[in-house]
Design an enzyme around this catalytic site. Structure first.
Site, PDB file in Angstrom:
ATOM      1  N   THR A   1      -4.019   4.686  -1.369  1.00 29.67           N
ATOM      2  CA  THR A   1      -5.031   5.224  -0.453  1.00 29.67           C
ATOM      3  C   THR A   1      -5.642   6.512  -1.016  1.00 29.67           C
ATOM      4  O   THR A   1      -5.144   7.070  -1.999  1.00 29.67           O
ATOM      5  CB  THR A   1      -4.440   5.545   0.941  1.00 29.67           C
ATOM      6  OG1 THR A   1      -3.551   6.625   0.803  1.00 29.67           O
ATOM      7  CG2 THR A   1      -3.733   4.349   1.549  1.00 29.67           C
TER       8      THR A   1
ATOM      9  N   HIS B   1     -13.856  -3.064  14.331  1.00 37.28           N
ATOM     10  CA  HIS B   1     -13.822  -1.641  13.976  1.00 37.28           C
ATOM     11  C   HIS B   1     -14.091  -0.827  15.242  1.00 37.28           C
ATOM     12  O   HIS B   1     -14.976  -1.178  16.033  1.00 37.28           O
ATOM     13  CB  HIS B   1     -14.880  -1.351  12.905  1.00 37.28           C
ATOM     14  CG  HIS B   1     -14.819   0.055  12.415  1.00 37.28           C
ATOM     15  ND1 HIS B   1     -15.612   1.053  12.934  1.00 37.28           N
ATOM     16  CD2 HIS B   1     -14.037   0.639  11.484  1.00 37.28           C
ATOM     17  CE1 HIS B   1     -15.321   2.197  12.314  1.00 37.28           C
ATOM     18  NE2 HIS B   1     -14.375   1.966  11.431  1.00 37.28           N
TER      19      HIS B   1
ATOM     20  N   GLU C   1       0.863  -1.199   0.000  1.00 35.81           N
ATOM     21  CA  GLU C   1       0.000   0.000   0.000  1.00 35.81           C
ATOM     22  C   GLU C   1       0.892   1.239   0.000  1.00 35.81           C
ATOM     23  O   GLU C   1       1.900   1.288   0.705  1.00 35.81           O
ATOM     24  CB  GLU C   1      -0.882   0.026   1.259  1.00 35.81           C
ATOM     25  CG  GLU C   1      -1.755   1.282   1.315  1.00 35.81           C
ATOM     26  CD  GLU C   1      -2.484   1.453   2.626  1.00 35.81           C
ATOM     27  OE1 GLU C   1      -3.483   0.753   2.854  1.00 35.81           O
ATOM     28  OE2 GLU C   1      -2.048   2.308   3.433  1.00 35.81           O
TER      29      GLU C   1
ATOM     30  N   LYS D   1     -21.307  -6.694   3.688  1.00 35.71           N
ATOM     31  CA  LYS D   1     -20.416  -6.033   2.727  1.00 35.71           C
ATOM     32  C   LYS D   1     -19.935  -7.045   1.688  1.00 35.71           C
ATOM     33  O   LYS D   1     -19.877  -6.744   0.500  1.00 35.71           O
ATOM     34  CB  LYS D   1     -19.251  -5.422   3.503  1.00 35.71           C
ATOM     35  CG  LYS D   1     -18.368  -4.520   2.718  1.00 35.71           C
ATOM     36  CD  LYS D   1     -17.657  -3.488   3.595  1.00 35.71           C
ATOM     37  CE  LYS D   1     -16.601  -4.041   4.522  1.00 35.71           C
ATOM     38  NZ  LYS D   1     -15.882  -2.983   5.231  1.00 35.71           N
TER      39      LYS D   1
ATOM     40  N   ARG E   1     -16.059   3.192   3.521  1.00 37.88           N
ATOM     41  CA  ARG E   1     -16.862   4.291   4.033  1.00 37.88           C
ATOM     42  C   ARG E   1     -15.962   5.501   4.314  1.00 37.88           C
ATOM     43  O   ARG E   1     -16.254   6.609   3.924  1.00 37.88           O
ATOM     44  CB  ARG E   1     -17.552   3.880   5.350  1.00 37.88           C
ATOM     45  CG  ARG E   1     -18.463   4.967   5.887  1.00 37.88           C
ATOM     46  CD  ARG E   1     -18.801   4.753   7.344  1.00 37.88           C
ATOM     47  NE  ARG E   1     -17.671   5.058   8.212  1.00 37.88           N
ATOM     48  CZ  ARG E   1     -17.706   5.001   9.526  1.00 37.88           C
ATOM     49  NH1 ARG E   1     -18.811   4.599  10.137  1.00 37.88           N
ATOM     50  NH2 ARG E   1     -16.652   5.293  10.255  1.00 37.88           N
ATOM     51  N   GLY E   2     -14.825   5.255   4.976  1.00 35.23           N
ATOM     52  CA  GLY E   2     -13.967   6.360   5.413  1.00 35.23           C
ATOM     53  C   GLY E   2     -14.338   6.769   6.825  1.00 35.23           C
ATOM     54  O   GLY E   2     -15.442   6.481   7.299  1.00 35.23           O
TER      55      GLY E   2
END
Ligand code: FAD
Length: 287
Positions: free
Chosen positions: A39, A140, A8, A156, A99-100
């Protein structure tokens, strides 16, 4: 190509930073990852100049598969359509549907409340995209329980995420327990393990401050002992990450996603010390 190992990177917000990232990406190219994900700052309406630009470089100039992150809390349907259209034209068809984080200074838009809604939407309007989703071995932070987090994760995946990429973790047992919970819930998507080598004190402090990541005794001892010795801390942090990867690959994880923090030397070190695991005849990634 090292099947099972991906990276990433994040787009910096200055032109100088962006040019430096392109140099870093040329170094990462030599390590032959399966894909490089890019990202996207949540709340930015400049996705084309950041994430799409970097993903395009990876795809077109380096010829490496890429996944564009797309956090949608602050995007309208129309804005999502625009990003998808840009990616489509470039031949990039992999998105991490997110979603963020909800930012205190910004009011979310109302089109996408959860990542599952973005996932369903993209599947409906642009089925040519392969979608990944984020997951959290230590649940989360906003979730009220493991059960509710897993239920939403299942939604999801059912909405169209074909693979999951995990939040970083430092305790592999947390990841194995999470895998088991997903299996019990019949979440069939492969789960790629997110590993971030902690190589300096600031990074460690940020981690302590901003996440609820469990810090194993072994890791805390490293932080304490080498707090004022950056060279030793870097060496120990890299060795710790290598150790995590050796264990995960040996336990047949579906893949390792390395949070490189745009540091090619870190990625180089990890690859030098683990690549034979990814190419071994017994590796689950070799087809
Ligand atoms: P969701 O899957 O929507 O979940 C968010 C929360 O809502 C969870 O607690 C979940 O249990 C709950 N929930 C889900 N559905 C429902 C429902 N129907 N009803 C009630 N509750 C529900 N952030 C960025 O801004 N940019 C990035 O590029 C980025 N990349 C990331 C990459 C990875 C691999 C990971 C793990 C995270 C990344 N993030 C990024 C951070 C991520 O955006 C945040 O963690 C965010 O808070 C949650 O995003 P999500 O897509 O996981 O949300």
């Amino acid at each position: 190509m090292l099947k099972g190992l991906s990276f990433e990177v994040f787009p910096p917000n200055t032109t100088i930073g962006l040019n430096k990232l392109f140099e870093t990406l040329q170094e990462l190219e030599r390590l032959q990852p399966e894909f490089i994900s890019v990202t996207c700052s949540n709340g930015t309406n400049n996705v084309a100049e950041t994430t799409v630009k970097v993903a395009s470089y990876i795809h077109q100039e380096l010829n490496i598969s890429t996944i564009a992150h797309l956090p949608a809390t602050y995007l309208s349907r129309q804005e999502v359509d625009e990003v998808l259209s840009q990616l489509d034209k470039l031949g990039i068809h992999q998105v991490l549907a997110l979603r963020g984080d909800i930012l205190p200074q910004l009011t979310p838009k109302t089109d996408f409340q959860y990542a599952s809604e973005l996932t369903s939407y993209i599947k409906q309007v642009a089925p040519q995209f392969d979608l990944s989703g984020a997951c959290y071995p230590e649940i989360h932070p906003e979730s009220i329980s493991r059960l509710s987090d897993i239920k939403h994760l299942k939604k999801k995946v059912e909405a169209g995420c074909h693979q999951l990429i995990s939040q970083l973790f430092l305790d592999n047992d947390c990841f194995y327990h999470f895998q088991e919970a997903c299996e019990l819930a019949e979440i069939g998507a492969p789960i790629i393990a997110g590993i971030m080598p902690i190589v300096n004190r600031n990074q460690a402090l940020r981690l302590l401050k901003t996440t609820k990541t469990k810090l194993p005794r072994k890791f805390l001892a490293i932080l304490e002992k080498y707090e004022h010795d950056p060279i030793a801390l870097r060496a120990a942090g890299l060795a710790y990450a290598v150790d995590q990867i050796v264990d995960l690959v040996t336990q047949d994880v579906s893949g390792i996603h390395l949070y490189t923090m745009n540091d090619a030397k870190v990625a180089q070190h990890i690859v030098t010390n683990t690549q034979s695991l990814f190419t071994s005849k017994t590796a689950s990634f070799v087809v």
